[in-house]
Write an enzyme that holds these catalytic residues in place. Structure first.
Site, PDB file in Angstrom:
ATOM      1  N   GLU A  89      48.313  19.206  30.812  1.00 57.42           N
ATOM      2  CA  GLU A  89      47.708  19.049  32.139  1.00 57.42           C
ATOM      3  C   GLU A  89      48.632  18.294  33.098  1.00 57.42           C
ATOM      4  O   GLU A  89      49.238  17.290  32.726  1.00 57.42           O
ATOM      5  CB  GLU A  89      46.374  18.317  31.996  1.00 57.42           C
ATOM      6  CG  GLU A  89      45.443  19.008  31.004  1.00 57.42           C
ATOM      7  CD  GLU A  89      44.342  18.112  30.501  1.00 57.42           C
ATOM      8  OE1 GLU A  89      43.863  17.237  31.261  1.00 57.42           O
ATOM      9  OE2 GLU A  89      43.942  18.268  29.332  1.00 57.42           O
ATOM     10  N   ARG A 134      35.342  27.235  31.036  1.00 58.03           N
ATOM     11  CA  ARG A 134      36.034  26.600  29.897  1.00 58.03           C
ATOM     12  C   ARG A 134      37.286  27.401  29.525  1.00 58.03           C
ATOM     13  O   ARG A 134      37.249  28.358  28.724  1.00 58.03           O
ATOM     14  CB  ARG A 134      35.100  26.523  28.690  1.00 58.03           C
ATOM     15  CG  ARG A 134      35.765  25.999  27.434  1.00 58.03           C
ATOM     16  CD  ARG A 134      36.091  24.542  27.473  1.00 58.03           C
ATOM     17  NE  ARG A 134      34.884  23.721  27.528  1.00 58.03           N
ATOM     18  CZ  ARG A 134      34.901  22.416  27.785  1.00 58.03           C
ATOM     19  NH1 ARG A 134      36.035  21.809  28.042  1.00 58.03           N
ATOM     20  NH2 ARG A 134      33.772  21.727  27.818  1.00 58.03           N
ATOM     21  N   HIS A 185      44.272  21.339  34.980  1.00 55.71           N
ATOM     22  CA  HIS A 185      43.938  21.092  33.560  1.00 55.71           C
ATOM     23  C   HIS A 185      44.233  22.358  32.726  1.00 55.71           C
ATOM     24  O   HIS A 185      43.321  22.991  32.188  1.00 55.71           O
ATOM     25  CB  HIS A 185      42.453  20.726  33.529  1.00 55.71           C
ATOM     26  CG  HIS A 185      41.915  20.176  32.246  1.00 55.71           C
ATOM     27  ND1 HIS A 185      41.896  20.879  31.058  1.00 55.71           N
ATOM     28  CD2 HIS A 185      41.304  18.998  31.969  1.00 55.71           C
ATOM     29  CE1 HIS A 185      41.316  20.151  30.118  1.00 55.71           C
ATOM     30  NE2 HIS A 185      40.959  19.009  30.645  1.00 55.71           N
ATOM     31  N   ASP A 245      44.191  13.397  22.347  1.00 60.53           N
ATOM     32  CA  ASP A 245      43.738  13.250  23.736  1.00 60.53           C
ATOM     33  C   ASP A 245      44.572  12.114  24.333  1.00 60.53           C
ATOM     34  O   ASP A 245      44.243  10.943  24.202  1.00 60.53           O
ATOM     35  CB  ASP A 245      42.254  12.906  23.770  1.00 60.53           C
ATOM     36  CG  ASP A 245      41.672  13.106  25.166  1.00 60.53           C
ATOM     37  OD1 ASP A 245      40.427  13.130  25.281  1.00 60.53           O
ATOM     38  OD2 ASP A 245      42.461  13.245  26.131  1.00 60.53           O
ATOM     39  N   ARG A 303      35.753  21.521  40.625  1.00 61.20           N
ATOM     40  CA  ARG A 303      35.770  22.708  39.749  1.00 61.20           C
ATOM     41  C   ARG A 303      34.425  23.423  39.689  1.00 61.20           C
ATOM     42  O   ARG A 303      34.321  24.495  39.092  1.00 61.20           O
ATOM     43  CB  ARG A 303      36.233  22.323  38.345  1.00 61.20           C
ATOM     44  CG  ARG A 303      35.313  21.358  37.618  1.00 61.20           C
ATOM     45  CD  ARG A 303      35.815  21.080  36.201  1.00 61.20           C
ATOM     46  NE  ARG A 303      34.966  20.112  35.507  1.00 61.20           N
ATOM     47  CZ  ARG A 303      35.044  19.846  34.213  1.00 61.20           C
ATOM     48  NH1 ARG A 303      35.957  20.477  33.471  1.00 61.20           N
ATOM     49  NH2 ARG A 303      34.242  18.978  33.629  1.00 61.20           N
TER      50      ARG A 303
HETATM   51  O1  TA6 Z   1      41.868  16.394  29.562  1.00 60.48           O
HETATM   52  C1  TA6 Z   1      41.316  15.971  28.360  1.00 60.48           C
HETATM   53  C2  TA6 Z   1      39.855  15.629  28.581  1.00 60.48           C
HETATM   54  O2  TA6 Z   1      39.721  14.541  29.461  1.00 60.48           O
HETATM   55  C3  TA6 Z   1      39.217  15.376  27.224  1.00 60.48           C
HETATM   56  O3  TA6 Z   1      38.817  14.024  27.079  1.00 60.48           O
HETATM   57  C4  TA6 Z   1      38.027  16.353  27.211  1.00 60.48           C
HETATM   58  O4  TA6 Z   1      36.885  15.722  27.712  1.00 60.48           O
HETATM   59  C5  TA6 Z   1      38.560  17.447  28.137  1.00 60.48           C
HETATM   60  O5  TA6 Z   1      39.182  16.737  29.187  1.00 60.48           O
HETATM   61  C6  TA6 Z   1      37.537  18.445  28.600  1.00 60.48           C
HETATM   62  O6  TA6 Z   1      36.660  17.851  29.502  1.00 60.48           O
HETATM   63  P1  TA6 Z   1      35.420  18.763  30.033  1.00 60.48           P
HETATM   64  O7  TA6 Z   1      34.683  17.894  31.005  1.00 60.48           O
HETATM   65  O8  TA6 Z   1      36.024  19.985  30.682  1.00 60.48           O
HETATM   66  O9  TA6 Z   1      34.645  19.126  28.805  1.00 60.48           O
END
Ligand code: TA6
Length: 297
Positions: free
Chosen positions: A271, A72, A168, A213, A98
């Site tokens: 991203e 994360r 990301h 988002d 990932r």
């Molecule tokens: O990139 C934004 C997103 O798609 C959000 O909707 C949120 O879900 C984020 O990615 C993080 O996703 P994750 O699966 O890493 O918790």
């Protein structure tokens, strides 16, 4: 990849092999102008520290560092779908790249003092269970004046396939409520806070005032983030038509087990992607390259 085989890629003074979070092996790229940490777990860039500066990337203090779990923070590498899988919601969000263990193909030092590492991931029985296509991925990360990342997708099968992808990037910011985001003026985004409604970005630069988002479509340009009292950050790109801007704000931060409730003001995701109507269809034998470059100042 075992520590011993990783050690073959160490370069004294330039590439160190360390035990990182959760005891996962990690490569530290010691460039002349920056240091970058990257895990073979997900080919996951975890930090980018320009010489004399602070880490430009955010890492949650509650991140997992474990097989099968995404890290994360830093730069999660998203492939072959973005967000929930459109056909099967039980599949892992943001695909499987990932959480796979990537192999290290090579490490190198360039004449300009930048240090690179190249990772590879090929289709396997495990990936075919999730996505029935033959592919090979190569991810190259460079610790230079900027953080440079390049994701190559090759279709090694005999049928075309369509994929989504993203680098990301979690930018570290002093306070997300103070940032100004520029480079997306007039572009259309899918507002995931409004049922993915198509919305035009009229104001630019713009700030973050609530959970945000947004999937900006047909956006090839760089995004500039200014941070009062700190150096600005630019996320430039090639081969990417989608830009995603995300901050979870209060409620979503609380809902994520691997994210501190009080961490949301210190991060902003910008991203570099190809997603939604910008998904890529790749002919058999073809290769697609997407690059992202993060520069501070
Ligand atoms: O990139 C934004 C997103 O798609 C959000 O909707 C949120 O879900 C984020 O990615 C993080 O996703 P994750 O699966 O890493 O918790």
């Amino acid at each position: 990849m075992e520590l011993d085989s990783l050690r073959l890629h160490a370069i004294p003074g330039s590439v160190e092999i360390l035990n990182g979070g959760g005891g996962l092996p990690m490569l530290r790229l010691l460039g002349r102008d920056s240091t970058v940490d990257v895990y073979p777990h997900g080919a996951h860039v975890a930090s980018f520290v320009p010489k004399g500066g602070r880490d430009a990337l955010f890492m949650s203090g509650k991140s997992y560092f474990a097989d099968g779990k995404p890290i994360r923070g830093g730069v999660p590498l998203i492939f072959p779908w973005f967000g929930p899988n459109a056909k099967d919601a039980s599949l892992p969000a943001h695909g499987f790249a990932r959480t796979q263990s990537w192999s290290v193909a090579s490490t190198s030092v360039a004449a300009d003092g930048s240090v690179s590492a190249r990772f590879e991931l090929k289709a396997s029985d495990a990936t075919r269970k999730l996505w029935p296509h033959a592919f090979s991925l190569a991810f190259t990360v460079t610790a230079g004046k900027s953080l440079s990342m390049s994701l190559e997708v090759r279709n090694t099968g005999d049928e075309p396939f369509t994929f989504e992808e993203a680098l990301h990037t979690y930018l570290a910011v002093p306070d997300v409520r103070q940032v100004a985001i520029d480079g997306l003026k007039g572009r259309t985004y899918l507002d995931k806070m409004a049922g993915a409604a198509r919305t035009v970005q009229t104001e630019s630069p713009f700030g973050i005032v609530a959970e945000t988002d947004r999937v900006y479509l047909d956006t090839p340009d760089a995004v500039h983030v200014t941070l009062p009292g700190h150096l600005a950050v630019t996320v430039a790109k090639k081969g990417s038509a989608t830009t995603v801007v995300w901050n979870p704000w209060v409620a979503k931060a609380k809902a994520m087990a691997d994210f501190g409730d009080d961490e949301w003001p210190r991060m902003l995701c910008v991203e570099t992607a190809n997603a939604a109507s910008n998904a890529v269809t790749l002919a058999a034998g073809a290769t697609h390259v997407m690059t992202a470059t993060v520069t501070v100042g």
